[in-house]
Design a protein around this motif. Structure first.
Motif, PDB file in Angstrom:
ATOM      1  N   ARG A 189     108.528  13.085  53.913  1.00  9.14           N
ATOM      2  CA  ARG A 189     109.243  14.350  53.985  1.00  9.14           C
ATOM      3  C   ARG A 189     110.067  14.521  52.717  1.00  9.14           C
ATOM      4  NH1 ARG A 189     106.079  14.544  57.351  1.00  9.14           N
ATOM      5  NH2 ARG A 189     106.284  14.925  59.593  1.00  9.14           N
ATOM      6  N   LEU A 190     110.313  15.788  52.335  1.00 10.51           N
ATOM      7  CA  LEU A 190     111.019  16.076  51.094  1.00 10.51           C
ATOM      8  C   LEU A 190     112.490  15.669  51.150  1.00 10.51           C
ATOM      9  CD1 LEU A 190     110.138  17.303  48.369  1.00 10.51           C
ATOM     10  CD2 LEU A 190     111.133  19.470  49.138  1.00 10.51           C
ATOM     11  N   SER A 191     112.959  15.254  52.311  1.00 12.78           N
ATOM     12  CA  SER A 191     114.351  14.842  52.461  1.00 12.78           C
ATOM     13  C   SER A 191     114.599  13.406  52.026  1.00 12.78           C
ATOM     14  CB  SER A 191     114.792  15.016  53.914  1.00 12.78           C
ATOM     15  OG  SER A 191     113.937  14.272  54.780  1.00 12.78           O
ATOM     16  N   SER A 192     113.540  12.669  51.664  1.00 11.01           N
ATOM     17  CA  SER A 192     113.712  11.260  51.269  1.00 11.01           C
ATOM     18  C   SER A 192     112.690  10.901  50.196  1.00 11.01           C
ATOM     19  CB  SER A 192     113.530  10.342  52.482  1.00 11.01           C
ATOM     20  OG  SER A 192     112.153  10.288  52.868  1.00 11.01           O
ATOM     21  N   ALA A 193     112.766   9.655  49.750  1.00 15.12           N
ATOM     22  CA  ALA A 193     111.804   9.134  48.779  1.00 15.12           C
ATOM     23  C   ALA A 193     110.943   8.051  49.426  1.00 15.12           C
ATOM     24  CB  ALA A 193     112.529   8.577  47.549  1.00 15.12           C
ATOM     25  N   ASP A 194     110.649   8.215  50.712  1.00 16.86           N
ATOM     26  CA  ASP A 194     109.898   7.207  51.456  1.00 16.86           C
ATOM     27  C   ASP A 194     108.395   7.330  51.213  1.00 16.86           C
ATOM     28  OD1 ASP A 194     112.253   6.322  52.467  1.00 16.86           O
ATOM     29  OD2 ASP A 194     111.980   7.149  54.475  1.00 16.86           O
ATOM     30  N   VAL A 195     107.735   6.183  51.195  1.00 20.51           N
ATOM     31  CA  VAL A 195     106.278   6.116  51.134  1.00 20.51           C
ATOM     32  C   VAL A 195     105.802   5.099  52.162  1.00 20.51           C
ATOM     33  CG1 VAL A 195     106.077   6.760  48.700  1.00 20.51           C
ATOM     34  CG2 VAL A 195     106.357   4.346  49.314  1.00 20.51           C
ATOM     35  N   THR A 196     104.532   5.167  52.478  1.00 19.71           N
ATOM     36  CA  THR A 196     103.889   4.147  53.304  1.00 19.71           C
ATOM     37  C   THR A 196     103.176   3.176  52.373  1.00 19.71           C
ATOM     38  OG1 THR A 196     103.588   5.671  55.146  1.00 19.71           O
ATOM     39  CG2 THR A 196     102.187   3.721  55.114  1.00 19.71           C
ATOM     40  N   VAL A 197     103.426   1.887  52.570  1.00 19.24           N
ATOM     41  CA  VAL A 197     102.850   0.853  51.709  1.00 19.24           C
ATOM     42  C   VAL A 197     101.874   0.025  52.528  1.00 19.24           C
ATOM     43  CG1 VAL A 197     103.324  -1.093  50.179  1.00 19.24           C
ATOM     44  CG2 VAL A 197     105.014   0.732  50.422  1.00 19.24           C
ATOM     45  N   ARG A 198     100.687  -0.181  51.974  1.00 23.02           N
ATOM     46  CA  ARG A 198      99.717  -1.065  52.629  1.00 23.02           C
ATOM     47  C   ARG A 198      99.341  -2.175  51.661  1.00 23.02           C
ATOM     48  NH1 ARG A 198      94.488   0.294  56.323  1.00 23.02           N
ATOM     49  NH2 ARG A 198      96.198   0.894  57.676  1.00 23.02           N
ATOM     50  N   LEU A 199      99.334  -3.398  52.182  1.00 21.60           N
ATOM     51  CA  LEU A 199      98.916  -4.572  51.425  1.00 21.60           C
ATOM     52  C   LEU A 199      97.722  -5.188  52.140  1.00 21.60           C
ATOM     53  CD1 LEU A 199     102.492  -6.030  51.014  1.00 21.60           C
ATOM     54  CD2 LEU A 199     101.117  -5.268  49.093  1.00 21.60           C
ATOM     55  N   ASN A 200      96.569  -5.189  51.511  1.00 24.64           N
ATOM     56  CA  ASN A 200      95.405  -5.868  52.086  1.00 24.64           C
ATOM     57  C   ASN A 200      95.542  -7.366  51.853  1.00 24.64           C
ATOM     58  OD1 ASN A 200      94.224  -3.492  52.942  1.00 24.64           O
ATOM     59  ND2 ASN A 200      93.050  -3.222  51.071  1.00 24.64           N
ATOM     60  N   ILE A 201      95.200  -8.140  52.856  1.00 23.02           N
ATOM     61  CA  ILE A 201      95.229  -9.603  52.716  1.00 23.02           C
ATOM     62  C   ILE A 201      93.879 -10.032  52.165  1.00 23.02           C
ATOM     63  CG2 ILE A 201      95.579 -11.790  53.902  1.00 23.02           C
ATOM     64  CD1 ILE A 201      97.110 -10.205  56.054  1.00 23.02           C
ATOM     65  N   ILE A 202      93.884 -10.619  50.967  1.00 19.78           N
ATOM     66  CA  ILE A 202      92.620 -10.943  50.314  1.00 19.78           C
ATOM     67  C   ILE A 202      92.269 -12.421  50.399  1.00 19.78           C
ATOM     68  CG2 ILE A 202      92.813  -8.992  48.746  1.00 19.78           C
ATOM     69  CD1 ILE A 202      93.668 -10.904  46.547  1.00 19.78           C
ATOM     70  N   ALA A 203      93.203 -13.258  50.809  1.00 22.86           N
ATOM     71  CA  ALA A 203      92.909 -14.689  50.920  1.00 22.86           C
ATOM     72  C   ALA A 203      93.976 -15.353  51.778  1.00 22.86           C
ATOM     73  CB  ALA A 203      92.852 -15.343  49.543  1.00 22.86           C
ATOM     74  N   GLY A 204      93.640 -16.502  52.324  1.00 22.86           N
ATOM     75  CA  GLY A 204      94.572 -17.263  53.138  1.00 22.86           C
ATOM     76  C   GLY A 204      93.855 -17.908  54.302  1.00 22.86           C
ATOM     77  N   ASP A 205      94.549 -18.790  54.971  1.00 24.36           N
ATOM     78  CA  ASP A 205      94.006 -19.459  56.149  1.00 24.36           C
ATOM     79  C   ASP A 205      94.817 -19.063  57.370  1.00 24.36           C
ATOM     80  OD1 ASP A 205      91.925 -20.884  54.931  1.00 24.36           O
ATOM     81  OD2 ASP A 205      93.307 -22.424  54.236  1.00 24.36           O
ATOM     82  N   PHE A 206      94.103 -18.738  58.441  1.00 30.01           N
ATOM     83  CA  PHE A 206      94.697 -18.308  59.698  1.00 30.01           C
ATOM     84  C   PHE A 206      94.473 -19.400  60.732  1.00 30.01           C
ATOM     85  CE2 PHE A 206      94.544 -16.436  63.868  1.00 30.01           C
ATOM     86  CZ  PHE A 206      95.489 -15.419  63.878  1.00 30.01           C
ATOM     87  N   LEU A 207      95.558 -19.887  61.360  1.00 28.91           N
ATOM     88  CA  LEU A 207      95.461 -20.878  62.423  1.00 28.91           C
ATOM     89  C   LEU A 207      96.239 -20.366  63.629  1.00 28.91           C
ATOM     90  CD1 LEU A 207      95.367 -22.721  59.659  1.00 28.91           C
ATOM     91  CD2 LEU A 207      95.711 -24.587  61.258  1.00 28.91           C
TER      92      LEU A 207
END
Length: 938
Positions: free
Chosen positions: A86-104
């Motif tokens: 909205r024009l009332s703020s300087a907010d954005v939506t940020v997305r970070l894709n996870i490209i590597a790592g181990d999930f346990l």
């Protein structure tokens, strides 16, 4: 016609001004912002300033029985969108894709230790992401050359992810990630979307900025398939503006400034239309101050004046832009990938380094990269940073790319899972880079029922064990791409009963499984008997496990038994068919960890001058065999001081020194600035580098006249063990800050030069002022003399909002037309010719001159400043009528009457706060009036 076409937009712009009192509004569309984020991400990888791999553990349910561990998680470049902006703020939506790592994922039953339920390596193709809201801000300091629009990942809130199986789990993961990002140093987690050169000081250069974000009007239409479109709006106070504008009225329907049909990397600028007649420049002079990491440049396509001045155009790669193509590449084992360096002034040399294991990097032949074969991989998926080096003047430039290597084109998740009675069927999923149909089959003895669900998905339900022994049974499962014949294995570990003993380590990932591993039990004092289920060997007494030379299955299970009907399990994961190579092992100690001062160890405590330190490191394994140090390891390198609890803080890339307002007394830069280093000390030739030695240089600043004992610390990026150099013989150096000198007026060489071609000639010999009304003098501040040596100047700093010109009339009479005014020219020492601008004058002086139809002069380059000098021009004229602020309602004269305040930084980083005002200095014409000359005050 598009719903928001240029034609429709111009109609909206003709209804009312949209600038809200600001001199200009620039709209940066999200395509450009994401290009900038991508380039800075790659730059950070190459310069080892990236966000270090993240490891965390979090409970996924309120009973704390299910937990997730994320190990060595690496994010791709941030991507911004304007969903819900909205024009009332300087907010954005940020997305970070996870490209590597181990999930346990682990579970804990009441009274029992945790058990790894599933384990897999994350790849970008799996589609895992982290998303949050963030507010953009303007960052500027007294030692920053630029004012930057900053995206700080440490300020993200409302973080969510799709890693967890439930909404609650994802919320818990988001909270932990938010906490983790807060601990990342600011210089690593911050991205600069747009930078404005605040030392340009032109009349159309931005002086203050207000940020707002706006979603595109078509972004909410699902049929357009452009969700997230929008722009960053930068409202700018320019040098020709008296005041900054106000906050955009929330009730005002601000028209989105970019047409829907715009293609490429579009942009729009909306300007005060009165700028055009001032003679101060045009739209490109505003954009001249913008610096982009991508080296993109703006080209205007058309301009309109519905009410404000609207300039439409697009960003594109500049003529001087240099870029690697491609910047991201996916490569399979043993495959090749060609790279080109576009725009380079000469031939490029290419280098590839595996982020964690340099010895398993592929090789370059010319511009073609070849990955190692499957047997040479240390992980199923590997990240390799590609660097192109090219000639750049007397040094070299670098550009970077990222290669994601896959050991095999088919991957399965989970790679390893465990099952005990009472558990439901196991969900399996796979993907193929070839895109063929995937089929599943059981290998060896069938220990349950496999159901192929199609589309790369399957379930496996183990049979209930009909006897208590063996404790462990392993079901290997093969998934194959029918079209290519490529395949991979995953494994299900069927346990006769849940564990009672706690093994350390409880899980060993692929990177750590290539060397002998000592296991132990932490919750039993009884004698332990060890055995293994799978490949490799284990000492039944000591618990030291030796992995196989070339494993063919994904896992081996280690079992401990304390003879009291209690057992415990640990899982060791492998890269299938991997060679047992020494280079796949990790280092355990630093045999060399030294610090050496390059030059002198004392600098002025002015925040600018630097002491250069070289850190030398060599690593070895438990057998004292030399081992590689990875870029991920070097990224953790830091400097510390004896007696300090924390590391010495790093300055950001744009900071040339320690600003007073930062509160820092000591700080470190990763690159030299333009200040002369301290006088050289004893020169000792550096020894030849060891085969696997790494050397890194740091540059220390201080504002404290004292001495610190400096040492270094470095963390193993895989084991997370810190090593410190202060335990080594050459692991510490003393660095001192010297009290900066004080300067007097007599040390400055300030002289007047009459520009004859622009001045009337007096009929009286020796008269420069009385009988001449039109003159031009250049007052040159040539240098400062200190300790008998001439010092030039490297930086000029003028506080935002202060005047850059003086203006005075002979009297305060309304019909007076005799006036004097000044301009500036500063050429930094060793600055390129492109940085040597002409005569700078205050933007409000342009306003006065325009109203009075007076033409302001241009620089006489032959008689102007020389490198390292400041020149103040003084123009006397009889052709500019008096300006009265009250009757005109414009306070131009009030702004231009104040003395000019300038801070100069000399070659040694010492600061000179100077005042320039009208006045008659000693030695000048005794008949001269105050407006005829300038005086310099220290």
């Amino acid at each position: 016609m598009a719903s928001h076409s240029k034609e429709e937009l111009l109609k909206l712009l003709s209804n009312a001004t949209v600038r809200h009192g600001w001199g200009a509004v620039a709209a940066f569309e999200r395509t450009l912002l994401n290009i900038e984020l991508r380039e800075q991400f790659l730059e950070a990888l190459g310069e080892r300033t990236f966000i270090e791999p993240i490891t965390l553990e979090v409970d996924l349910d309120e009973s704390e029985q299910v937990s997730v561990s994320l190990e060595s998680m690496i994010f791709g470049p941030p991507q911004v969108s304007f969903v819900n902006s909205r024009l009332s703020s300087a907010d954005v939506t940020v997305r970070l894709n996870i490209i590597a790592g181990d999930f346990l994922r682990s579970v804990k039953q009441v009274g029992r230790p945790g058990r790894v339920v599933e384990s897999f390596s994350i790849s970008e193709g799996m589609g895992y992401w982290v998303q949050a809201r963030a507010s953009l801000r303007v960052e500027q300091g007294s030692t920053h050359r630029f004012a930057s629009v900053v995206l700080d990942l440490g300020t993200m809130d409302d973080i969510t992810t799709n890693l967890g199986p439930t909404e609650y789990a994802n919320r818990m993961l988001g909270r932990k990630l938010q906490e983790t990002f807060g601990y990342v140093p600011a210089y690593r987690r911050s991205y600069r979307l747009v930078r404005f050169d605040m030392r340009d000081y032109g009349p159309l250069s931005p002086e203050r900025m207000l940020l707002r974000t706006q979603a595109a009007p078509w972004a909410a239409d699902p049929e357009k398939k452009r969700e997230g479109d929008g722009a960053l709006l930068v409202f700018m106070k320019l040098g020709v503006d008296v005041l900054a504008g106000g906050q955009p009225d929330p009730t005002f329907d601000f028209p989105y400034p970019i047409p829907e049909e715009a293609t490429g990397v579009p942009a729009t600028m909306i300007l005060d239309p009165t700028i055009e007649t001032l003679g101060a420049g045009g739209p490109l002079d505003i954009l001249r101050t913008i610096r982009l990491t991508s080296d993109y440049v703006f080209s205007a396509t058309d301009t309109h004046k519905p009410l404000d001045w609207a300039v439409f155009g697009a960003w594109s790669p500049g003529d001087n832009g240099i870029a690697v193509d491609p910047v991201f590449a996916s490569v399979r084992a043993a495959q090749q990938q060609g790279f080109k360096l576009q725009g380079a002034p000469g031939p490029a040399s290419w280098e590839a380094r595996n982020l964690f294991r340099p010895a398993v990097s592929g090789t370059f032949q010319g511009g073609t990269y070849t990955a190692r074969g499957t047997a040479g991989f240390a992980q199923d998926q590997q990240l390799v940073v590609v660097t192109a080096r090219y000639p750049q003047g007397d040094s070299e430039g670098m550009r970077h790319a990222l290669v994601v290597e896959d050991a095999r084109p088919v991957s399965a998740a989970p790679r390893v899972t465990s099952w005990v009675e009472g558990q439901k069927a196991i969900d399996l999923r796979a993907q193929s880079l070839d895109g063929g149909e995937l089929v599943w089959q059981l290998l060896g003895d069938h220990l349950g029922t496999l159901t192929d669900l199609g589309s790369g998905r399957a379930t496996f339900m183990p049979d209930r064990p009909d006897r208590p022994l063996p404790l462990i049974r392993i079901q290997s499962i093969l998934v194959t791409d029918k079209s290519s014949g490529e395949s991979t294995q995953c494994a299900v570990v069927v346990m006769a009963w849940a564990p009672d003993l706690v093994l350390e380590p409880g899980h060993v990932g692929q990177l750590q499984s290539s060397v002998p591993i000592p296991f132990s039990v932490s919750n039993s004092s009884r004698e332990i008997v060890w055995e293994k289920f799978g490949e490799g060997d284990i000492d039944p007494i000591t618990g030291v496990y030796t992995p196989p030379d070339a494993p063919t299955s994904p896992v081996c299970v280690i079992v401990a038994n304390d003879g009291d009907d209690r057992t415990g399990y640990a899982m060791v994961e492998f890269v299938q068919q991997s060679e047992a190579l020494a280079q796949m092992a990790n280092w355990t100690d630093l045999v060399t960890f030294e610090l050496h001062v390059i030059g002198h160890n004392a600098c002025y405590a002015n925040g600018w001058q630097q002491v250069e330190i070289e850190v030398r490191v060599e690593a070895s394994d438990v057998n004292n065999t030399p081992m590689d140090i990875s870029d991920a390891d070097l990224a953790t390198l830091q400097l510390r001081a004896e007696g300090w609890d924390n590391q010495i803080p790093f300055l950001s890339t744009d900071e040339e020194g320690i600003s007073v307002e930062s509160g820092f007394t000591w700080a470190v830069s990763r690159a030299p600035n333009t200040v002369d280093p301290p006088a050289p000390g004893d020169t000792v030739a550096a020894p030849a580098m060891g085969e696997k030695e790494r050397r890194v240089r740091f540059y220390i600043h201080t504002r404290q006249a004292t001495t610190l004992e400096i040492y270094a610390g470095m963390q193993n990026a895989e084991t997370y063990v810190w090593k410190y150099s202060n335990t080594k013989a050459a692991g510490k150096v003393n660095v001192s800050g010297r009290t900066p000198p004080n300067f007097t007026r007599q040390q400055y060489e300030f002289e007047r030069v009459r520009i004859g071609a622009e001045s009337d000639k007096s009929p009286i010999t020796g008269d420069d002022f009385i009988y001449v009304d039109n003159t031009m003098d250049y007052w040159r501040l040539k240098n400062i003399v200190h300790d008998g040596k001439v010092r030039k100047f490297i930086r000029m700093i003028i506080l935002t909002g202060t005047n850059k010109s003086l203006l005075r009339w002979a009297s305060n009479q309304m019909n007076d037309h005799y006036s004097s005014y000044t301009g500036l020219q500063f050429i930094p020492l060793n600055a390129p010719e492109a940085a040597q601008h002409g005569l700078l004058m205050d933007g409000l002086l342009y306003r006065v001159a325009n109203h009075r139809a007076h033409t302001l002069p241009r620089i006489n380059a032959d008689l102007g400043a020389r490198p390292g000098e400041l020149m103040v021009s003084l123009r006397r004229t009889d052709a500019m009528k008096f300006w009265d602020d009250i009757s005109t309602g414009q306070p131009y004269r009030a702004h231009l009457k104040n003395a000019i305040k300038i801070e100069l930084i000399d070659q040694q980083g010492n600061q000179h706060k100077l005042l320039f005002d009208f006045g008659v200095p000693e030695g000048e014409d005794v008949e001269a009036q105050a407006r005829d000359c300038l005086i310099l005050t220290v």
